[in-house]
Design an enzyme around this catalytic site. Structure first.
Site, PDB file in Angstrom:
ATOM      1  N   HIS A 106       1.262  -2.337   9.399  1.00 37.12           N
ATOM      2  CA  HIS A 106       2.673  -2.614   9.091  1.00 37.12           C
ATOM      3  C   HIS A 106       3.633  -2.026  10.127  1.00 37.12           C
ATOM      4  O   HIS A 106       3.309  -1.116  10.878  1.00 37.12           O
ATOM      5  CB  HIS A 106       3.051  -2.096   7.701  1.00 37.12           C
ATOM      6  CG  HIS A 106       2.485  -2.897   6.579  1.00 37.12           C
ATOM      7  ND1 HIS A 106       3.040  -4.092   6.179  1.00 37.12           N
ATOM      8  CD2 HIS A 106       1.418  -2.668   5.781  1.00 37.12           C
ATOM      9  CE1 HIS A 106       2.337  -4.566   5.161  1.00 37.12           C
ATOM     10  NE2 HIS A 106       1.345  -3.727   4.914  1.00 37.12           N
ATOM     11  N   HIS A 149       0.832  -1.201   0.000  1.00 36.23           N
ATOM     12  CA  HIS A 149       0.000   0.000   0.000  1.00 36.23           C
ATOM     13  C   HIS A 149       0.870   1.256   0.000  1.00 36.23           C
ATOM     14  O   HIS A 149       0.609   2.202  -0.748  1.00 36.23           O
ATOM     15  CB  HIS A 149      -0.910   0.013   1.229  1.00 36.23           C
ATOM     16  CG  HIS A 149      -2.103  -0.886   1.109  1.00 36.23           C
ATOM     17  ND1 HIS A 149      -2.161  -1.924   0.215  1.00 36.23           N
ATOM     18  CD2 HIS A 149      -3.284  -0.898   1.775  1.00 36.23           C
ATOM     19  CE1 HIS A 149      -3.327  -2.541   0.336  1.00 36.23           C
ATOM     20  NE2 HIS A 149      -4.035  -1.928   1.274  1.00 36.23           N
TER      21      HIS A 149
END
Length: 262
Positions: free
Chosen positions: A214, A155
């Site tokens: 993340h 992303h």
């Protein structure tokens, strides 16, 4: 129609400025680092956007390159042909989308390989007991396990690259003048609104990724790959003659730039 014109004017005034192209890469790095530090030091409470199944993530971010490709294709074709009238140049400029597709495919494949070769299959997200049988992420998930490896943020990579690419291509609007009564004007105005809105969605979801998902190192590498993909093309290769080239500029502007070089 007046509402569309106002919306397009606002988005053009926000995204088409040279200062935006100059400082957006630094702003993305700042967003990533600030959001990551916030996630580590003072996590925000869960929200709709922290759920991976939210509408923006499922129907937009997961297919971010498809959205970017499909909207930039007619935008580049219409604006570049209107400015130059040269089909060959338009086709050459459209090849930027093929380059972008190659960058997207190469980077996501690389990320997947890194996660595979650095990962192991565990019984649960607690990462306490390793399952020795599965040798791939797919097998691990198929047997009810949890695969854990170095998962570079796709992303962060893709949203960085797409946002910067859209802003670069929208710079052509500085040179574009169309008759308001012409259907071309309506088509380009609609595309400006769609691309501008898409860019704002990419920036919002980039920030959400930084805040909710993340590890810091995974986002750093993802953002770095996005920046390298943008700079390697628009900052280096597209300045060369043997390349898709940059968005067209007016003759007067080119003469000005030549005079500055002298």
């Amino acid at each position: 129609m007046d509402h569309l014109e106002r919306c397009a004017w606002l988005l053009k005034g926000t995204l088409v400025r040279a200062a935006v192209r100059r400082y957006l890469p630094w702003a993305l790095v700042a967003f990533m680092l600030t959001g990551s530090l916030l996630k580590e030091l003072s996590p925000l409470p869960e929200s709709y956007l922290s759920n991976k199944r939210n509408v923006l993530n499922v129907y937009f971010v997961k297919v971010a390159w498809a959205w970017t490709f499909c909207l930039l294709l007619p935008f580049i074709a219409l604006t570049n042909y209107h400015l130059t009238g040269r089909t060959g140049l338009v086709l050459r400029r459209l090849s930027t989308l093929l380059v972008g597709t190659a960058i997207w495919y190469a980077c996501t494949s690389l990320f997947s390989s890194i996660e595979h070769y650095t990962g192991s299959c565990y019984h649960s997200p607690a990462l306490e007991v390793v399952r020795r049988e599965p040798r791939s992420k797919q097998q691990c998930h198929g047997e009810g396990g949890f695969w854990h490896g170095f998962d570079i943020s796709g992303h962060s990579f893709l949203l960085t690259y797409c946002a910067l690419m859209i802003v670069e291509e929208m710079a052509v609007l500085h040179e574009l003048k169309t008759d308001r009564s012409h259907c071309l004007h309506t088509a380009i105005t609609t595309l400006v609104i769609a691309l501008g809105t898409l860019t704002l969605v990419w920036l919002l979801m980039f920030l959400c990724t930084a805040v909710y998902f993340h590890d810091l190192s995974q986002k750093v590498f993802g953002t770095l790959f996005g920046l390298l993909g943008w700079y390697g093309t628009y900052g280096c290769w597209y300045l060369k003659s043997f390349s898709p080239g940059l968005p067209p500029q007016s003759c007067s502007l080119n003469l000005k730039q030549d005079s500055y070089k002298k």
